[in-house]
Write a protein that holds these residues in place. Structure first.
Motif, mmCIF file in Angstrom:
data_model
loop_
_atom_site.group_PDB
_atom_site.id
_atom_site.type_symbol
_atom_site.label_atom_id
_atom_site.label_comp_id
_atom_site.label_asym_id
_atom_site.label_seq_id
_atom_site.Cartn_x
_atom_site.Cartn_y
_atom_site.Cartn_z
ATOM 1 N N SER A 1 1.029 -1.234 0.056
ATOM 2 C CA SER A 1 0.053 -0.015 0.010
ATOM 3 C C SER A 1 0.772 1.233 0.186
ATOM 4 O O SER A 1 2.157 1.058 0.405
ATOM 5 N N PRO B 1 0.394 5.708 0.452
ATOM 6 C CA PRO B 1 -0.097 6.741 1.162
ATOM 7 C C PRO B 1 -0.970 7.576 0.054
ATOM 8 O O PRO B 1 -1.545 8.488 0.331
ATOM 9 N N GLY B 2 -0.454 7.319 -1.211
ATOM 10 C CA GLY B 2 -1.219 8.107 -2.298
ATOM 11 C C GLY B 2 -0.538 9.374 -2.650
ATOM 12 O O GLY B 2 0.285 9.949 -1.958
ATOM 13 N N SER C 1 -1.759 8.964 -8.259
ATOM 14 C CA SER C 1 -2.608 7.848 -7.909
ATOM 15 C C SER C 1 -1.693 6.518 -7.743
ATOM 16 O O SER C 1 -2.367 5.478 -7.807
ATOM 17 N N SER D 1 -7.925 1.785 -5.226
ATOM 18 C CA SER D 1 -7.304 2.754 -5.003
ATOM 19 C C SER D 1 -8.198 3.969 -4.552
ATOM 20 O O SER D 1 -9.453 3.696 -5.062
ATOM 21 N N PRO E 1 -8.652 8.132 -2.537
ATOM 22 C CA PRO E 1 -7.908 9.479 -1.984
ATOM 23 C C PRO E 1 -6.935 9.217 -0.832
ATOM 24 O O PRO E 1 -5.777 9.853 -0.921
ATOM 25 N N ALA E 2 -7.070 8.016 -0.213
ATOM 26 C CA ALA E 2 -6.397 7.569 0.812
ATOM 27 C C ALA E 2 -4.959 6.764 0.332
ATOM 28 O O ALA E 2 -4.195 6.287 1.101
ATOM 29 N N GLY E 3 -4.944 6.623 -0.819
ATOM 30 C CA GLY E 3 -3.588 6.010 -1.626
ATOM 31 C C GLY E 3 -4.106 4.649 -2.174
ATOM 32 O O GLY E 3 -5.481 4.364 -2.593
ATOM 33 N N SER E 4 -3.218 3.445 -2.534
ATOM 34 C CA SER E 4 -3.761 2.529 -3.378
ATOM 35 C C SER E 4 -3.019 1.349 -2.331
ATOM 36 O O SER E 4 -2.104 1.353 -1.709
ATOM 37 N N GLN E 5 -3.971 0.178 -2.830
ATOM 38 C CA GLN E 5 -3.529 -1.079 -2.220
ATOM 39 C C GLN E 5 -3.443 -2.074 -3.405
ATOM 40 O O GLN E 5 -4.414 -2.092 -4.019
#
Lengths: 118, 144
Positions: B75, B77-78, B82, B125, B127-131
């Motif tokens: 993950s 943090p974005g 993106s 994905s 606003p809080a990032g991607s996993q």
């Protein structure tokens, strides 16, 4: 200290670049700079000796294929030689072996300066 | 007092190498055959490198094991671009020469590679990032 070692031997337009250690995002600028230095310095036959390289990621492989394209646009060639199994696998996965010459062993002896015709 | 079968590790650009070593050791430790453990390491590295490059410079890896799978979640943090999940086929690096691009993957995007080696992949994905979660099937060995 960088993870990546780069040693260069030049003979006229023929250059052998030996990579050692590991090539990843943290060494990408170093690798790109070394490749573009050789190309802008007049190298036309660039051999990348991968025998000492334990790991290469897709960004590093991309730097090599970009150098291949830049050289080809100038009538030159780039070859990859003697990758370790781990690096050979990523070359196959990315299909690089289909578009670039990948040789299992270096030529006998040291890099000969093979002048291009014309 | 069994070995922990979970791993939780943060990473940045300069710690990608340590991450690779840790992942390889962990995958081997939980029973991945050697060749497949190298694949796990490569996949996690590519996801982590994407997180570093496009997701704000750092990220976090969590690994866990089920009865039949090794699961790795990377993950970030974005960031504005993106992060991990950025995989738009038409994207171009500034200055990239569009007419000579015979390579079947995008610059710096190891997701294409990861899709080939992992048994399963899922991408989320926001606003809080991607996993990105990848799973590798583990064949049961003859432990009795």
């Amino acid at each position: 200290m960088s993870l990546l070692g780069i040693a260069v031997e030049s003979q006229q337009f023929s250059v052998v670049m030996r990579l050692s250690g590991e090539a990843d995002l943290s060494t990408l600028g170093q690798l790109r700079d070394a490749l573009s230095d050789q190309i802008s310095g007049g190298a036309r036959q660039l051999t990348i000796d991968l025998s000492g390289l334990r790991f290469a990621d897709s960004s590093s492989i991309r730097a090599l294929t970009d150098a291949h394209l830049a050289l080809r646009a100038q009538g030159g060639t780039l070859e990859l030689v003697d990758p370790q199994p781990n690096v050979a696998r990523i070359l196959v996965l990315l299909g690089i072996d289909q578009v670039l010459t990948v040789r299992p062993q270096p030529d006998s002896g040291t890099a000969g300066a093979q002048m291009q015709e014309g | 007092m069994g070995r922990s079968r979970k791993l939780d590790q943060e990473f940045g650009e300069t710690t990608l190498r340590i991450l690779r070593e840790t992942v390889l050791a962990h995958a081997t430790d939980v029973g991945m055959p050697e060749g497949r453990a190298l694949d796990v390491m490569l996949a996690v590295h590519e996801l982590a490198a994407n997180a570093v490059e496009h997701g704000g410079g750092t990220g976090r890896l969590r690994m866990s094991v089920t009865n039949w799978e090794l699961i790795c979640q990377v993950s970030d943090p974005g960031s504005a671009s993106s992060g991990l999940s950025r995989n738009t086929p038409g994207s171009q690096r500034p200055g990239a020469t569009a007419q000579i691009s015979p390579w079947p993957y995008e610059p710096g995007h190891g997701l294409w590679l990861v899709r080939q080696i992992a048994d399963h992949i899922s991408v989320n994905s926001g606003p809080a990032g991607s996993q990105v979660t990848v799973a590798f099937t583990m064949l049961r060995s003859g432990i009795t």
